[in-house]
Design a protein around this motif. Structure first.
Motif, PDB file in Angstrom:
ATOM      1  N   MET A 195       0.843  -1.172   0.000  1.00 56.49           N
ATOM      2  CA  MET A 195       0.000   0.000   0.000  1.00 56.49           C
ATOM      3  C   MET A 195       0.895   1.244   0.000  1.00 56.49           C
ATOM      4  O   MET A 195       1.771   1.383   0.847  1.00 56.49           O
ATOM      5  CB  MET A 195      -0.892  -0.008   1.244  1.00 56.49           C
ATOM      6  N   ASP A 196       0.689   2.143  -0.952  1.00 58.74           N
ATOM      7  CA  ASP A 196       1.465   3.382  -1.020  1.00 58.74           C
ATOM      8  C   ASP A 196       0.864   4.416  -0.070  1.00 58.74           C
ATOM      9  O   ASP A 196      -0.351   4.547   0.040  1.00 58.74           O
ATOM     10  CB  ASP A 196       1.483   3.919  -2.455  1.00 58.74           C
ATOM     11  N   SER A 197       1.724   5.158   0.618  1.00 61.02           N
ATOM     12  CA  SER A 197       1.288   6.106   1.650  1.00 61.02           C
ATOM     13  C   SER A 197       1.376   7.551   1.184  1.00 61.02           C
ATOM     14  O   SER A 197       2.182   7.891   0.318  1.00 61.02           O
ATOM     15  CB  SER A 197       2.185   5.966   2.887  1.00 61.02           C
ATOM     16  N   VAL A 198       0.597   8.399   1.816  1.00 58.09           N
ATOM     17  CA  VAL A 198       0.720   9.840   1.611  1.00 58.09           C
ATOM     18  C   VAL A 198       1.996  10.280   2.309  1.00 58.09           C
ATOM     19  O   VAL A 198       2.225   9.955   3.484  1.00 58.09           O
ATOM     20  CB  VAL A 198      -0.512  10.584   2.184  1.00 58.09           C
ATOM     21  N   VAL A 199       2.871  11.009   1.586  1.00 58.99           N
ATOM     22  CA  VAL A 199       4.174  11.373   2.133  1.00 58.99           C
ATOM     23  C   VAL A 199       4.440  12.874   2.160  1.00 58.99           C
ATOM     24  O   VAL A 199       5.448  13.317   2.722  1.00 58.99           O
ATOM     25  CB  VAL A 199       5.316  10.669   1.375  1.00 58.99           C
ATOM     26  N   HIS A 200       3.552  13.667   1.543  1.00 56.95           N
ATOM     27  CA  HIS A 200       3.849  15.093   1.394  1.00 56.95           C
ATOM     28  C   HIS A 200       2.565  15.817   1.010  1.00 56.95           C
ATOM     29  O   HIS A 200       1.640  15.196   0.489  1.00 56.95           O
ATOM     30  CB  HIS A 200       4.897  15.247   0.271  1.00 56.95           C
ATOM     31  N   PHE A 201       2.516  17.101   1.254  1.00 55.13           N
ATOM     32  CA  PHE A 201       1.407  17.923   0.763  1.00 55.13           C
ATOM     33  C   PHE A 201       1.990  19.201   0.184  1.00 55.13           C
ATOM     34  O   PHE A 201       3.110  19.597   0.523  1.00 55.13           O
ATOM     35  CB  PHE A 201       0.409  18.259   1.882  1.00 55.13           C
ATOM     36  N   GLU A 202       1.250  19.828  -0.704  1.00 50.98           N
ATOM     37  CA  GLU A 202       1.684  21.095  -1.284  1.00 50.98           C
ATOM     38  C   GLU A 202       0.509  22.066  -1.284  1.00 50.98           C
ATOM     39  O   GLU A 202      -0.612  21.692  -1.622  1.00 50.98           O
ATOM     40  CB  GLU A 202       2.188  20.907  -2.708  1.00 50.98           C
ATOM     41  N   ILE A 203       0.790  23.294  -0.896  1.00 47.04           N
ATOM     42  CA  ILE A 203      -0.221  24.332  -0.848  1.00 47.04           C
ATOM     43  C   ILE A 203       0.152  25.395  -1.874  1.00 47.04           C
ATOM     44  O   ILE A 203       1.211  26.027  -1.753  1.00 47.04           O
ATOM     45  CB  ILE A 203      -0.304  24.954   0.562  1.00 47.04           C
ATOM     46  N   PRO A 204      -0.693  25.598  -2.889  1.00 47.56           N
ATOM     47  CA  PRO A 204      -0.404  26.652  -3.856  1.00 47.56           C
ATOM     48  C   PRO A 204      -0.705  28.024  -3.253  1.00 47.56           C
ATOM     49  O   PRO A 204      -1.668  28.179  -2.493  1.00 47.56           O
ATOM     50  CB  PRO A 204      -1.337  26.351  -5.026  1.00 47.56           C
ATOM     51  N   VAL A 205       0.142  29.002  -3.566  1.00 48.48           N
ATOM     52  CA  VAL A 205       0.000  30.339  -2.996  1.00 48.48           C
ATOM     53  C   VAL A 205       0.100  31.403  -4.082  1.00 48.48           C
ATOM     54  O   VAL A 205       0.712  31.183  -5.126  1.00 48.48           O
ATOM     55  CB  VAL A 205       1.055  30.594  -1.895  1.00 48.48           C
ATOM     56  N   ASP A 206      -0.503  32.545  -3.784  1.00 45.93           N
ATOM     57  CA  ASP A 206      -0.390  33.709  -4.664  1.00 45.93           C
ATOM     58  C   ASP A 206       0.659  34.690  -4.157  1.00 45.93           C
ATOM     59  O   ASP A 206       1.255  35.426  -4.931  1.00 45.93           O
ATOM     60  CB  ASP A 206      -1.745  34.418  -4.775  1.00 45.93           C
ATOM     61  N   ASP A 207       0.886  34.700  -2.850  1.00 49.05           N
ATOM     62  CA  ASP A 207       1.866  35.589  -2.223  1.00 49.05           C
ATOM     63  C   ASP A 207       2.688  34.737  -1.259  1.00 49.05           C
ATOM     64  O   ASP A 207       2.250  34.451  -0.130  1.00 49.05           O
ATOM     65  CB  ASP A 207       1.132  36.717  -1.490  1.00 49.05           C
TER      66      ASP A 207
ATOM     67  N   MET B 164      15.897  12.654   5.846  1.00 50.93           N
ATOM     68  CA  MET B 164      14.946  13.766   5.727  1.00 50.93           C
ATOM     69  C   MET B 164      13.493  13.296   5.788  1.00 50.93           C
ATOM     70  O   MET B 164      12.580  14.007   5.406  1.00 50.93           O
ATOM     71  CB  MET B 164      15.190  14.585   4.452  1.00 50.93           C
ATOM     72  N   ARG B 165      13.263  12.088   6.286  1.00 49.92           N
ATOM     73  CA  ARG B 165      11.907  11.566   6.451  1.00 49.92           C
ATOM     74  C   ARG B 165      11.425  11.868   7.874  1.00 49.92           C
ATOM     75  O   ARG B 165      12.211  11.862   8.815  1.00 49.92           O
ATOM     76  CB  ARG B 165      11.879  10.067   6.190  1.00 49.92           C
ATOM     77  N   PRO B 166      10.121  12.113   8.045  1.00 51.34           N
ATOM     78  CA  PRO B 166       9.589  12.393   9.378  1.00 51.34           C
ATOM     79  C   PRO B 166       9.892  11.258  10.363  1.00 51.34           C
ATOM     80  O   PRO B 166       9.864  10.081   9.998  1.00 51.34           O
ATOM     81  CB  PRO B 166       8.083  12.524   9.146  1.00 51.34           C
ATOM     82  N   THR B 167      10.159  11.631  11.608  1.00 50.62           N
ATOM     83  CA  THR B 167      10.451  10.635  12.640  1.00 50.62           C
ATOM     84  C   THR B 167       9.197  10.176  13.368  1.00 50.62           C
ATOM     85  O   THR B 167       9.225   9.163  14.054  1.00 50.62           O
ATOM     86  CB  THR B 167      11.468  11.193  13.653  1.00 50.62           C
ATOM     87  N   SER B 168       8.109  10.899  13.248  1.00 50.88           N
ATOM     88  CA  SER B 168       6.845  10.507  13.881  1.00 50.88           C
ATOM     89  C   SER B 168       6.022   9.680  12.906  1.00 50.88           C
ATOM     90  O   SER B 168       5.747  10.139  11.786  1.00 50.88           O
ATOM     91  CB  SER B 168       6.033  11.744  14.276  1.00 50.88           C
ATOM     92  N   PRO B 169       5.618   8.463  13.289  1.00 51.26           N
ATOM     93  CA  PRO B 169       4.820   7.626  12.387  1.00 51.26           C
ATOM     94  C   PRO B 169       3.550   8.337  11.920  1.00 51.26           C
ATOM     95  O   PRO B 169       2.835   8.939  12.724  1.00 51.26           O
ATOM     96  CB  PRO B 169       4.470   6.405  13.239  1.00 51.26           C
ATOM     97  N   GLY B 170       3.315   8.309  10.620  1.00 54.58           N
ATOM     98  CA  GLY B 170       2.114   8.900  10.048  1.00 54.58           C
ATOM     99  C   GLY B 170       2.195  10.395   9.784  1.00 54.58           C
ATOM    100  O   GLY B 170       1.307  10.959   9.152  1.00 54.58           O
ATOM    101  N   ALA B 171       3.248  11.051  10.252  1.00 49.48           N
ATOM    102  CA  ALA B 171       3.379  12.497  10.050  1.00 49.48           C
ATOM    103  C   ALA B 171       3.999  12.781   8.680  1.00 49.48           C
ATOM    104  O   ALA B 171       4.768  11.979   8.159  1.00 49.48           O
ATOM    105  CB  ALA B 171       4.243  13.105  11.145  1.00 49.48           C
ATOM    106  N   ILE B 172       3.633  13.919   8.106  1.00 46.12           N
ATOM    107  CA  ILE B 172       4.203  14.327   6.824  1.00 46.12           C
ATOM    108  C   ILE B 172       4.577  15.802   6.872  1.00 46.12           C
ATOM    109  O   ILE B 172       4.050  16.562   7.677  1.00 46.12           O
ATOM    110  CB  ILE B 172       3.244  14.072   5.632  1.00 46.12           C
ATOM    111  N   ASN B 173       5.494  16.183   6.020  1.00 44.05           N
ATOM    112  CA  ASN B 173       5.845  17.586   5.824  1.00 44.05           C
ATOM    113  C   ASN B 173       5.331  18.002   4.465  1.00 44.05           C
ATOM    114  O   ASN B 173       4.776  17.196   3.727  1.00 44.05           O
ATOM    115  CB  ASN B 173       7.355  17.775   5.956  1.00 44.05           C
ATOM    116  N   GLY B 174       5.521  19.265   4.130  1.00 46.10           N
ATOM    117  CA  GLY B 174       4.955  19.728   2.877  1.00 46.10           C
ATOM    118  C   GLY B 174       5.724  20.852   2.250  1.00 46.10           C
ATOM    119  O   GLY B 174       6.905  21.056   2.527  1.00 46.10           O
TER     120      GLY B 174
END
Length: 125
Positions: free
Chosen positions: A1-13, A50-60
């Motif tokens: 099963m592939d996991s969610v590993v990152h998120f991205e937020i688009p910004v205008d400023d 550079m991977r999160p140390t907390s299980p289930g946590a992600i950076n973005g």
């Protein structure tokens, strides 16, 4: 099963967004001007991988809003971005950005699912 590993937020400023997320959530932004991208650390990471140390946590990350990525993107970790994009197309999705290397980190790609959502893929080096 592939996991969610990152998120991205688009910004205008970008500066406004960096200040907002740092102030409201204590996230730590780090700019990568060559890539026109800012990572946001939301949880501690292993300094070597550079991977999160907390299980289930992600950076973005924060990125400039574009026609290709007008809304937040959820990124899924895969063994091969190229192979995952082939599966996406076989199941009715479309490739938005083909597998693109990120030196020293891995590769990424974007796709649109059959419901019209833009999603990301990431392959660690």
């Amino acid at each position: 099963m592939d996991s969610v590993v990152h998120f991205e937020i688009p910004v205008d400023d970008l500066e406004r967004a960096k200040t907002f997320y740092a102030t409201v959530f204590d996230w730590e932004p780090q700019a990568f001007p060559d890539m026109q991208y800012t990572t946001v650390t939301t949880t501690p990471v292993d300094e070597q991988t550079m991977r999160p140390t907390s299980p289930g946590a992600i950076n973005g990350g924060l990125m400039n809003r574009s026609d290709k990525t007008p809304t937040p993107v959820i990124t899924i970790g895969v063994d091969s971005v190229e192979e995952a994009l082939k599966k996406v197309e076989a199941e009715g999705g479309t490739v938005i950005t083909p597998s693109t290397p990120i030196p020293g980190m891995g590769a990424f790609g974007y796709f649109k699912d059959p419901e019209g959502n833009v999603m990301g893929l990431f392959q660690y080096t």
